[in-house]
Design an enzyme around this catalytic site. Structure first.
Site, PDB file in Angstrom:
ATOM      1  N   PHE A   1       4.260   5.558 -13.386  1.00 55.36           N
ATOM      2  CA  PHE A   1       3.001   5.887 -13.389  1.00 55.36           C
ATOM      3  C   PHE A   1       2.484   6.616 -12.340  1.00 55.36           C
ATOM      4  CE2 PHE A   1       1.800   3.479  -9.238  1.00 55.36           C
ATOM      5  CZ  PHE A   1       3.194   2.553  -9.214  1.00 55.36           C
TER       6      PHE A   1
ATOM      7  N   ASP B   1       0.891  -0.980  -0.034  1.00 54.02           N
ATOM      8  CA  ASP B   1      -0.081  -0.224  -0.115  1.00 54.02           C
ATOM      9  C   ASP B   1       0.925   1.207   0.084  1.00 54.02           C
ATOM     10  OD1 ASP B   1      -2.761   0.978   0.020  1.00 54.02           O
ATOM     11  OD2 ASP B   1      -2.185   1.936   1.694  1.00 54.02           O
TER      12      ASP B   1
ATOM     13  N   TYR C   1       1.682   9.599  -9.781  1.00 53.06           N
ATOM     14  CA  TYR C   1       2.181  10.879  -9.671  1.00 53.06           C
ATOM     15  C   TYR C   1       3.631  11.238 -10.060  1.00 53.06           C
ATOM     16  CZ  TYR C   1      -2.037  11.197  -6.611  1.00 53.06           C
ATOM     17  OH  TYR C   1      -3.131  11.390  -6.366  1.00 53.06           O
ATOM     18  N   ASP C   2       4.194   9.982 -10.907  1.00 58.28           N
ATOM     19  CA  ASP C   2       5.814  10.281 -11.159  1.00 58.28           C
ATOM     20  C   ASP C   2       6.230  11.340 -11.899  1.00 58.28           C
ATOM     21  OD1 ASP C   2       6.445   7.941  -9.702  1.00 58.28           O
ATOM     22  OD2 ASP C   2       6.524   6.543 -11.460  1.00 58.28           O
TER      23      ASP C   2
ATOM     24  N   ARG D   1       8.955   1.817  -3.083  1.00 56.39           N
ATOM     25  CA  ARG D   1       8.626   0.630  -3.009  1.00 56.39           C
ATOM     26  C   ARG D   1      10.019  -0.263  -2.978  1.00 56.39           C
ATOM     27  NH1 ARG D   1       5.838   1.507  -6.720  1.00 56.39           N
ATOM     28  NH2 ARG D   1       3.917   1.935  -5.432  1.00 56.39           N
TER      29      ARG D   1
HETATM   30  P1  IMP Z   1      -2.574   1.734  -3.815  1.00 54.98           P
HETATM   31  O1  IMP Z   1      -2.887   0.809  -4.980  1.00 54.98           O
HETATM   32  O2  IMP Z   1      -3.917   1.762  -2.929  1.00 54.98           O
HETATM   33  O3  IMP Z   1      -1.293   1.470  -2.984  1.00 54.98           O
HETATM   34  O4  IMP Z   1      -2.338   3.252  -4.456  1.00 54.98           O
HETATM   35  C1  IMP Z   1      -1.314   3.965  -4.382  1.00 54.98           C
HETATM   36  C2  IMP Z   1      -1.378   5.192  -5.119  1.00 54.98           C
HETATM   37  O5  IMP Z   1      -0.469   5.718  -4.924  1.00 54.98           O
HETATM   38  C3  IMP Z   1      -1.165   4.890  -6.908  1.00 54.98           C
HETATM   39  O6  IMP Z   1      -2.486   4.588  -7.345  1.00 54.98           O
HETATM   40  C4  IMP Z   1      -0.598   6.017  -7.181  1.00 54.98           C
HETATM   41  O7  IMP Z   1      -1.395   7.024  -7.319  1.00 54.98           O
HETATM   42  C5  IMP Z   1       0.358   6.519  -5.871  1.00 54.98           C
HETATM   43  N1  IMP Z   1       1.705   5.668  -6.067  1.00 54.98           N
HETATM   44  C6  IMP Z   1       2.103   4.789  -5.242  1.00 54.98           C
HETATM   45  N2  IMP Z   1       3.235   4.576  -5.804  1.00 54.98           N
HETATM   46  C7  IMP Z   1       3.624   5.330  -6.615  1.00 54.98           C
HETATM   47  C8  IMP Z   1       4.642   5.570  -7.653  1.00 54.98           C
HETATM   48  O8  IMP Z   1       5.802   4.631  -7.420  1.00 54.98           O
HETATM   49  N3  IMP Z   1       4.562   6.447  -8.510  1.00 54.98           N
HETATM   50  C9  IMP Z   1       3.622   7.275  -8.681  1.00 54.98           C
HETATM   51  N4  IMP Z   1       2.459   7.310  -7.947  1.00 54.98           N
HETATM   52  C10 IMP Z   1       2.414   6.219  -6.896  1.00 54.98           C
END
Ligand code: IMP
Length: 199
Positions: free
Chosen positions: A150, A69, A152-153, A179
């Site tokens: 992907f 998460d 907010y990158d 990550r």
């Molecule tokens: P999750 O799948 O509920 O953990 O949502 C994580 C959200 O955080 C993603 O949909 C992205 O909007 C943002 N996010 C998490 N990791 C990244 C990343 O490595 N790059 C850019 N956005 C990220």
């Protein structure tokens, strides 16, 4: 060991697969094991949500399950979007809509400090778990650059590199990302567990 990766996000899965391969964990997707559930993320912390996802998939498959998460924490917005990063602005927005909203909400703010946070939870069928956390510090950019990654990158600026996260190669991103850092921590804990030295 075989473990199911509890995610439907293909780009996130690709990042996790690359790093977990080094740990010797054979990663199966939810599609590989025919489990199509997507548990509701009702937690208020990254830890709670990672655990909800990992436990649900572990219980449905009977196999160890690994979930991440993650999200973007922005100081000037009181920590938003945080655990709500994937849902920022509501269901109608895509990745581009979400970072556009972020830039709008950051207009006029001089403190641009932010960080990506990732919490990895591996839930095992015997009831034990490994939880690890990683972060990556950066700044909210004034505008988007780059085509990689992907979420907010494109608006996550890395001052020391003079680039946005979306301008990095996949390998470069894994090397410094939240990550990547969480997975490297996970790897250490996993190796301790394998060697029976976590007591
Ligand atoms: P999750 O799948 O509920 O953990 O949502 C994580 C959200 O955080 C993603 O949909 C992205 O909007 C943002 N996010 C998490 N990791 C990244 C990343 O490595 N790059 C850019 N956005 C990220």
């Amino acid at each position: 060991m075989k473990a199911v990766l509890a995610s439907h996000n293909k780009k996130k899965m690709a990042e996790m697969r690359t790093i977990l391969a080094e740990v010797g964990v054979e990663i199966l997707s939810q599609a590989d094991v025919g489990v199509d559930i997507e548990p509701e993320e009702t937690g208020t912390t990254f830890e709670e949500n990672a655990r909800i996802k990992a436990e649900a998939i572990m219980k449905a498959t009977g196999l160890p399950a690994i979930a991440d998460d993650s999200g973007l924490v922005v100081d000037a917005l009181g920590g938003a979007p945080g655990v709500y990063s994937a849902r920022y602005g509501g269901e109608g927005l895509d990745d581009t809509g979400r970072w556009q909203l972020l830039l709008k909400n950051m207009e006029g703010k001089t403190d641009r400090a932010c960080r990506f946070v990732s919490v990895i939870c591996c839930a095992f069928p015997d009831g034990t778990e490994i939880v690890s956390r990683g972060k990556c510090e950066g700044m909210v950019a004034d505008g988007p650059t780059g085509e990689g990654g992907f979420g907010y990158d494109p608006v996550f600026w890395l001052p020391e590199m003079g680039k946005s996260m979306a301008e990095l190669t996949a390998e470069e991103k894994n090397g410094i990302s939240h990550r990547g850092n969480a997975l490297r921590e996970f790897k250490k804990e996993w190796e301790k567990k394998q060697n029976g030295t976590d007591q």
